[in-house]
Design a protein around this motif. Structure first.
Motif, mmCIF file in Angstrom:
data_model
loop_
_atom_site.group_PDB
_atom_site.id
_atom_site.type_symbol
_atom_site.label_atom_id
_atom_site.label_comp_id
_atom_site.label_asym_id
_atom_site.label_seq_id
_atom_site.Cartn_x
_atom_site.Cartn_y
_atom_site.Cartn_z
ATOM 1 N N GLY A 195 14.595 -10.017 2.647
ATOM 2 C CA GLY A 195 14.689 -8.939 3.623
ATOM 3 C C GLY A 195 14.407 -7.567 3.062
ATOM 4 O O GLY A 195 14.818 -6.559 3.646
ATOM 5 N N ARG A 196 13.693 -7.497 1.925
ATOM 6 C CA ARG A 196 13.423 -6.201 1.302
ATOM 7 C C ARG A 196 12.104 -5.574 1.760
ATOM 8 O O ARG A 196 11.773 -4.469 1.330
ATOM 9 C CB ARG A 196 13.423 -6.344 -0.222
ATOM 10 C CG ARG A 196 14.796 -6.641 -0.805
ATOM 11 C CD ARG A 196 14.802 -6.523 -2.310
ATOM 12 N NE ARG A 196 14.077 -7.604 -2.958
ATOM 13 C CZ ARG A 196 14.626 -8.747 -3.370
ATOM 14 N NH1 ARG A 196 15.925 -8.964 -3.172
ATOM 15 N NH2 ARG A 196 13.916 -9.677 -3.963
ATOM 16 N N VAL A 197 11.338 -6.263 2.596
ATOM 17 C CA VAL A 197 10.062 -5.716 3.071
ATOM 18 C C VAL A 197 10.305 -5.046 4.416
ATOM 19 O O VAL A 197 9.954 -5.553 5.484
ATOM 20 C CB VAL A 197 8.991 -6.812 3.179
ATOM 21 C CG1 VAL A 197 7.641 -6.223 3.566
ATOM 22 C CG2 VAL A 197 8.861 -7.554 1.854
ATOM 23 N N ARG A 198 10.954 -3.905 4.357
ATOM 24 C CA ARG A 198 11.288 -3.183 5.583
ATOM 25 C C ARG A 198 11.447 -1.711 5.229
ATOM 26 O O ARG A 198 11.472 -1.323 4.069
ATOM 27 C CB ARG A 198 12.557 -3.742 6.209
ATOM 28 C CG ARG A 198 13.791 -3.625 5.340
ATOM 29 C CD ARG A 198 15.026 -4.190 6.053
ATOM 30 N NE ARG A 198 14.952 -5.633 6.211
ATOM 31 C CZ ARG A 198 14.785 -6.239 7.382
ATOM 32 N NH1 ARG A 198 14.654 -5.537 8.488
ATOM 33 N NH2 ARG A 198 14.729 -7.551 7.450
ATOM 34 N N GLY A 199 11.605 -0.899 6.244
ATOM 35 C CA GLY A 199 11.768 0.539 6.034
ATOM 36 C C GLY A 199 11.020 1.318 7.099
ATOM 37 O O GLY A 199 10.280 0.756 7.915
ATOM 38 N N GLN B 120 0.808 -1.215 0.000
ATOM 39 C CA GLN B 120 0.000 0.000 0.000
ATOM 40 C C GLN B 120 0.850 1.277 0.000
ATOM 41 O O GLN B 120 0.298 2.378 0.088
ATOM 42 C CB GLN B 120 -0.915 -0.007 1.219
ATOM 43 C CG GLN B 120 -2.084 -0.971 1.104
ATOM 44 C CD GLN B 120 -3.116 -0.495 0.098
ATOM 45 O OE1 GLN B 120 -3.626 0.621 0.203
ATOM 46 N NE2 GLN B 120 -3.419 -1.327 -0.876
ATOM 47 N N GLY B 121 2.153 1.144 -0.125
ATOM 48 C CA GLY B 121 3.009 2.324 -0.189
ATOM 49 C C GLY B 121 3.151 3.052 1.125
ATOM 50 O O GLY B 121 3.383 4.267 1.145
ATOM 51 N N LEU B 122 3.044 2.322 2.236
ATOM 52 C CA LEU B 122 3.065 2.952 3.555
ATOM 53 C C LEU B 122 4.236 2.496 4.408
ATOM 54 O O LEU B 122 4.245 2.680 5.624
ATOM 55 C CB LEU B 122 1.737 2.679 4.273
ATOM 56 C CG LEU B 122 0.535 3.389 3.639
ATOM 57 C CD1 LEU B 122 -0.781 2.790 4.128
ATOM 58 C CD2 LEU B 122 0.572 4.892 3.924
ATOM 59 N N VAL B 123 5.223 1.899 3.776
ATOM 60 C CA VAL B 123 6.476 1.546 4.428
ATOM 61 C C VAL B 123 7.599 2.206 3.653
ATOM 62 O O VAL B 123 7.615 2.185 2.422
ATOM 63 C CB VAL B 123 6.689 0.024 4.476
ATOM 64 C CG1 VAL B 123 8.103 -0.311 4.930
ATOM 65 C CG2 VAL B 123 5.681 -0.627 5.399
ATOM 66 N N GLY B 124 8.544 2.790 4.371
ATOM 67 C CA GLY B 124 9.647 3.482 3.728
ATOM 68 C C GLY B 124 9.333 4.946 3.536
ATOM 69 O O GLY B 124 8.186 5.376 3.666
ATOM 70 N N PRO B 125 10.348 5.743 3.217
ATOM 71 C CA PRO B 125 10.116 7.180 3.009
ATOM 72 C C PRO B 125 9.225 7.407 1.810
ATOM 73 O O PRO B 125 9.211 6.602 0.878
ATOM 74 C CB PRO B 125 11.529 7.738 2.778
ATOM 75 C CG PRO B 125 12.317 6.565 2.283
ATOM 76 C CD PRO B 125 11.750 5.361 2.977
ATOM 77 N N PRO B 126 8.445 8.495 1.807
ATOM 78 C CA PRO B 126 7.587 8.771 0.650
ATOM 79 C C PRO B 126 8.395 8.847 -0.636
ATOM 80 O O PRO B 126 9.438 9.508 -0.696
ATOM 81 C CB PRO B 126 6.967 10.134 1.005
ATOM 82 C CG PRO B 126 7.065 10.228 2.484
ATOM 83 C CD PRO B 126 8.326 9.508 2.861
ATOM 84 N N ASP B 127 7.961 8.124 -1.673
ATOM 85 C CA ASP B 127 8.625 8.148 -2.974
ATOM 86 C C ASP B 127 7.933 9.198 -3.833
ATOM 87 O O ASP B 127 6.889 8.937 -4.424
ATOM 88 C CB ASP B 127 8.551 6.768 -3.628
ATOM 89 C CG ASP B 127 9.305 6.718 -4.948
ATOM 90 O OD1 ASP B 127 9.859 7.770 -5.347
ATOM 91 O OD2 ASP B 127 9.334 5.659 -5.586
ATOM 92 N N ARG B 128 8.516 10.380 -3.880
ATOM 93 C CA ARG B 128 7.882 11.488 -4.599
ATOM 94 C C ARG B 128 8.379 11.626 -6.034
ATOM 95 O O ARG B 128 7.971 12.540 -6.745
ATOM 96 C CB ARG B 128 8.119 12.801 -3.837
ATOM 97 C CG ARG B 128 7.520 12.810 -2.422
ATOM 98 C CD ARG B 128 7.625 14.189 -1.773
ATOM 99 N NE ARG B 128 7.032 14.196 -0.447
ATOM 100 C CZ ARG B 128 7.712 13.947 0.667
ATOM 101 N NH1 ARG B 128 9.015 13.680 0.597
ATOM 102 N NH2 ARG B 128 7.114 13.967 1.841
#
Length: 392
Positions: free
Chosen positions: A268-272, A16-24
């Motif tokens: 291990g890429r599902v983090r942030g 849902q785009g809610l993990v990690g810094p906002p990708d603008r």
């Protein structure tokens, strides 16, 4: 494949785009393509639902940028039924074909259409170009409203909405909050317009896309995420999309996930860093209420249509997403240039997160202050006010 409940939650938030810094980098258009659909709604408190979804993912993005990404010409997106009425990337036009055909075979029980009026609307569009309902006499019928009808539409409104639902007409722009209707053959590119995938092809595409947006999901969630299909159709779509069956510990039903999501999880890429934000009541994170409760332990009821004395949390309650959890809720309003938190409930550990979310939301909508009214637990009221003052 077996997943823990925490892994399922992280897959969902990432999808849902809610993990990690906002990708603008790609802005709102990229966000829309990533989500696949953004729900529309007429109610506006801090902002309309489609604006709040972009804000929740990207932070304080300009509201003009949101409108520009959703509507305009050449068409970047179109409005159609998905989970509910949504704005979808224009590239998804062909994959609504099965739903358009299904709607063409049925008649709305409370809004029977008139083929003669439909032909008249098409003639007007051919002669005059794009129109709004105001151009053809408005949306409301002059006849008395039956007790069983909520929206009492005029025959012309019924006709143009019927044409929209079967794909003769499309909406790719708005003027103010009015839909602008035009012939689909004029506003959808020939390459997309000519495509007519089969029902099974549509199901495979939509189920696969739903799995990508949910990370891991049950069959019913896959069927309902973009809507328009039954469980049997969704099951065929699961097979055609090549999804992987999984068991999630604590879930009573079998689920499926895309291979790529599982590979990312294993690598291990599902983090942030988790986004801290207020969510629209119509955010796709909340589309499946039972799913939200199962994944986050958060029961959400939209109470705008509940009589005021019976509301528990307020009129337009926005959940707080913080540290990957749904950790509170607020019923917001505005008084001049002040955002008013009329009713807040928050977990004690998320009090600072609530303060951050309120201050950021206030700034985004042009307010320069936050006022707090009721808080639960009541002993957190002074602490929440102090946390807000510290951010000012």
């Amino acid at each position: 494949v077996e997943l823990s409940a925490d892994e399922a939650r992280r897959l969902f938030l990432r999808a849902q785009g809610l993990v990690g810094p906002p990708d603008r980098r790609g802005g709102v258009p990229a966000m829309l393509r990533s989500l696949g659909a953004v729900q529309l709604d007429t109610i506006s408190v801090l902002a309309r639902a489609h604006e709040l979804v972009a804000y929740s993912r990207l932070g304080p993005v300009g509201r003009d940028a949101v409108e520009d990404a959703y509507w305009g010409r050449p068409a970047r997106a179109f409005e159609y039924w998905a989970h509910a009425m949504c704005v979808l990337p224009i590239e998804e036009w062909p994959w609504s074909a099965a739903r358009r055909r299904k709607r063409a075979r049925s008649t709305h029980p409370r809004r029977p259409h008139d083929e003669t009026v439909m032909r008249q609307v098409v003639d007007v569009l051919r002669e005059r170009g794009p129109i709004t309902t105001a151009d053809i006499g408005g949306t409301r019928s002059s006849a008395p409203r039956p007790a069983t009808v909520w929206w009492h539409w005029s025959p012309l409104k019924i006709a143009v909405e019927r044409l929209l639902s079967i794909g003769v007409v499309a909406c790719v722009e708005r003027r103010g909050w009015r839909r602008v209707y035009d012939l689909a053959e004029r506003v959808v590119s020939p390459e997309l317009y000519r495509q007519e995938p089969s029902d099974d092809e549509c199901a495979a595409h939509l189920v696969g896309r739903a799995a990508e947006r949910l990370g891991v999901a049950t069959l019913r969630e896959l069927a309902e995420h973009f809507g328009g299909m039954d469980l049997q159709e969704a099951r065929r779509g699961v097979d055609a999309a090549g999804l992987v069956p999984v068991r999630v510990r604590g879930w009573s039903e079998e689920a499926w996930a895309p291979r790529r999501s599982l590979a990312d999880l294993a690598a291990g890429r599902v983090r942030g860093r988790h986004r801290t934000t207020l969510l629209s009541p119509f955010d796709s994170l909340l589309w499946h209420r039972a799913r939200a409760e199962r994944i986050f332990g958060f029961r959400y009821v939209f109470e705008a249509y509940v009589p005021a004395p019976k509301r528990r949390h307020g009129y337009y309650v926005m959940p707080l997403l913080a540290r990957g959890r749904l950790a509170g809720r607020v019923d917001p309003g505005r008084s001049g240039r002040t955002l008013v938190a009329k009713q807040v409930s928050v977990e004690p550990a998320a009090l600072d997160d609530m303060a951050t979310a309120l201050v950021e939301a206030a700034s985004w909508v042009g307010c320069d202050g936050v006022a707090i009214e009721r808080v639960a637990p009541t002993n957190l009221r002074a602490s929440l006010r102090a946390a807000i003052r510290a951010l000012a």
